[in-house]
Design a protein around this motif. Structure first.
Motif, PDB file in Angstrom:
ATOM      1  N   GLU A  18       0.833  -1.206   0.000  1.00 11.18           N
ATOM      2  CA  GLU A  18       0.000   0.000   0.000  1.00 11.18           C
ATOM      3  C   GLU A  18       0.869   1.259   0.000  1.00 11.18           C
ATOM      4  OE1 GLU A  18      -3.231  -0.020   2.858  1.00 11.18           O
ATOM      5  OE2 GLU A  18      -3.540  -2.158   2.539  1.00 11.18           O
TER       6      GLU A  18
ATOM      7  N   GLU B  91      -3.424   5.397  -7.567  1.00  9.20           N
ATOM      8  CA  GLU B  91      -4.622   5.283  -6.734  1.00  9.20           C
ATOM      9  C   GLU B  91      -5.545   4.134  -7.133  1.00  9.20           C
ATOM     10  OE1 GLU B  91      -6.508   9.096  -6.359  1.00  9.20           O
ATOM     11  OE2 GLU B  91      -4.659   9.957  -5.548  1.00  9.20           O
ATOM     12  N   ASP B  92      -5.607   3.843  -8.429  1.00  9.45           N
ATOM     13  CA  ASP B  92      -6.485   2.750  -8.883  1.00  9.45           C
ATOM     14  C   ASP B  92      -6.062   1.424  -8.255  1.00  9.45           C
ATOM     15  OD1 ASP B  92      -7.879   4.485 -10.335  1.00  9.45           O
ATOM     16  OD2 ASP B  92      -7.103   3.886 -12.306  1.00  9.45           O
ATOM     17  N   ARG B  93      -4.758   1.142  -8.368  1.00 11.02           N
ATOM     18  CA  ARG B  93      -4.285  -0.142  -7.821  1.00 11.02           C
ATOM     19  C   ARG B  93      -4.398  -0.166  -6.298  1.00 11.02           C
ATOM     20  NH1 ARG B  93      -0.626  -0.281 -12.267  1.00 11.02           N
ATOM     21  NH2 ARG B  93      -1.418  -1.846 -13.718  1.00 11.02           N
TER      22      ARG B  93
ATOM     23  N   GLN C 156      -6.916  -2.453  -1.501  1.00 13.16           N
ATOM     24  CA  GLN C 156      -7.614  -2.213  -0.229  1.00 13.16           C
ATOM     25  C   GLN C 156      -9.029  -2.784  -0.217  1.00 13.16           C
ATOM     26  OE1 GLN C 156      -7.102   2.019   0.017  1.00 13.16           O
ATOM     27  NE2 GLN C 156      -5.318   1.844   1.333  1.00 13.16           N
ATOM     28  N   GLU C 157      -9.575  -2.989  -1.411  1.00 12.38           N
ATOM     29  CA  GLU C 157     -10.969  -3.438  -1.525  1.00 12.38           C
ATOM     30  C   GLU C 157     -11.237  -4.706  -0.717  1.00 12.38           C
ATOM     31  OE1 GLU C 157     -12.457  -3.196  -5.714  1.00 12.38           O
ATOM     32  OE2 GLU C 157     -13.502  -5.012  -5.073  1.00 12.38           O
TER      33      GLU C 157
ATOM     34  N   GLU D 270      -6.631   1.233  -4.528  1.00 10.19           N
ATOM     35  CA  GLU D 270      -8.041   0.952  -4.233  1.00 10.19           C
ATOM     36  C   GLU D 270      -8.335  -0.539  -4.401  1.00 10.19           C
ATOM     37  OE1 GLU D 270     -11.977   2.493  -6.221  1.00 10.19           O
ATOM     38  OE2 GLU D 270     -10.571   4.138  -5.875  1.00 10.19           O
ATOM     39  N   GLN D 271      -7.797  -1.135  -5.472  1.00 15.76           N
ATOM     40  CA  GLN D 271      -8.037  -2.569  -5.703  1.00 15.76           C
ATOM     41  C   GLN D 271      -7.460  -3.411  -4.572  1.00 15.76           C
ATOM     42  OE1 GLN D 271      -6.280  -3.076  -9.545  1.00 15.76           O
ATOM     43  NE2 GLN D 271      -7.997  -2.109 -10.594  1.00 15.76           N
TER      44      GLN D 271
ATOM     45  N   GLU E  70     -11.387  -4.245   3.115  1.00 14.15           N
ATOM     46  CA  GLU E  70     -12.457  -3.443   3.718  1.00 14.15           C
ATOM     47  C   GLU E  70     -13.849  -4.032   3.518  1.00 14.15           C
ATOM     48  OE1 GLU E  70     -11.460   0.229   1.872  1.00 14.15           O
ATOM     49  OE2 GLU E  70      -9.750   0.537   3.214  1.00 14.15           O
TER      50      GLU E  70
END
Ligand code: G1P
Length: 298
Positions: free
Chosen positions: A78, A87-89, A94-95, A91-92, A98
């Motif tokens: 991260e 940011e895209d990766r 962290q998805e 987010e993927q 969470e």
């Protein structure tokens, strides 16, 4: 106060060895095989979460630590992505962390699906719960689980998912004898047999990997003797519920007509990858165009 049949917890058994997918599953859990770019298990967890079930218990076994790692944070990764401004990766990555509150219990002895479910008794407590088999992927376009929960809340019966299969395939599944109800997709289950021979099968309705169970099913599971394959079968405990509905309620079936992928099967897995891949905005157009051309050469 009248009893509530509200469902908030999901149990996902993932202790199976994945022998149908060897050698790929020698060191990798079968649920970690990727469909496009997400492991199979993430689709199953997302299905539970999309249905409002955010308390998830996975019943794991040996060599399944990759599953826990997948739903955990990876701080270094991260930080690297953050430093790069990707940011895209980020987010993927962290998805999956969470998505839900995920808990893990190990099955210890692999004594069958019924035993795996019984391992969750303490965590589930006194509430109805959903069971999602970790290698059955149900198309997100076909909201089966929500329908099953609705039927459970209305009737208080255990609810299983049934799908018509070719009679030659019924020996791979639990099989149900049923009576119709006035509701088109709902049936009363009168008999259940685990993996019958085609000639002994009471129908061509196969049990697929989604269940809504009452907590009293734990009592029946505790009494269930090893059945087919020497394993404690969930199908046998449900058959006991059919025979003695005063203990844990009866059993109803929801007839599913949507897409279900058996990702533990090689062809089922490849079909799922193609369908999900062709639907994707990013890679779908290119994959579909290639598939059409390739199909002409077959
Ligand atoms: C299990 C159940 C079976 C059910 C099937 C659905 O079998 O025992 O009743 O039809 O899942 O996928 P397994 O595939 O784990 O052998």
């Amino acid at each position: 106060m009248s009893r509530s049949y509200k469902v908030t917890k999901a149990l996902i058994p993932v202790a199976g060895l994945g022998t149908r997918f060897l050698p790929a599953t020698k060191a990798l859990p079968k649920e970690m095989l990727p469909l496009v770019d997400k492991p199979v298990i993430q689709y199953v967890v997302e299905e539970a979460v999309d249905t409002g079930l955010t308390d998830i218990l996975m019943i794991t076994g040996r060599n399944k630590s990759a599953l826990e790692n997948h739903f955990d944070r990876v701080a270094e990764l991260e930080q690297t992505l953050m430093a790069k401004g990707d940011e895209d990766r980020l987010e993927q990555v962290q998805e999956s962390t969470e998505l839900a509150d995920i808990y893990y219990t190990r099955q210890g002895d692999p004594k069958g699906l019924g035993h795996a479910v019984l391992t969750g008794k303490q965590h589930i407590g006194h509430h109805s719960f959903a069971v999602l088999l970790g290698d059955d992927v149900i198309d997100a376009k076909d909201p089966l689980l929500a329908r099953m929960i609705q039927i459970h809340e209305e009737t208080g019966d255990n609810v299983i998912a049934l799908m018509e299969v070719d009679p030659s395939e019924i020996s791979m599944y639990g099989c149900a004898a049923v009576t119709k109800t006035e509701v088109g997709d709902v049936v009363i289950v009168n008999d259940l047999v685990e993996k019958p021979k085609t000639e002994d099968a009471p129908s061509n309705l196969a049990v697929i990997g989604r269940y809504i169970l009452r907590p009293e099913m734990f009592t029946l599971l505790e009494q269930t003797q090893p059945g087919r394959g020497g394993e404690i079968q969930l199908t046998d405990a449900l058959e006991a519920a059919v025979a003695n509905p005063e203990i844990a309620g009866g059993v109803r079936g929801v007839i599913f007509k949507g897409n279900r992928f058996d990702t533990g099967d090689k062809v089922g897995f490849l079909k799922a990858a193609m369908i999900l891949g062709t639907r994707r905005e990013d890679i779908g157009p290119e994959l579909s165009a290639w598939l059409k051309e390739y199909a002409k050469t077959l």
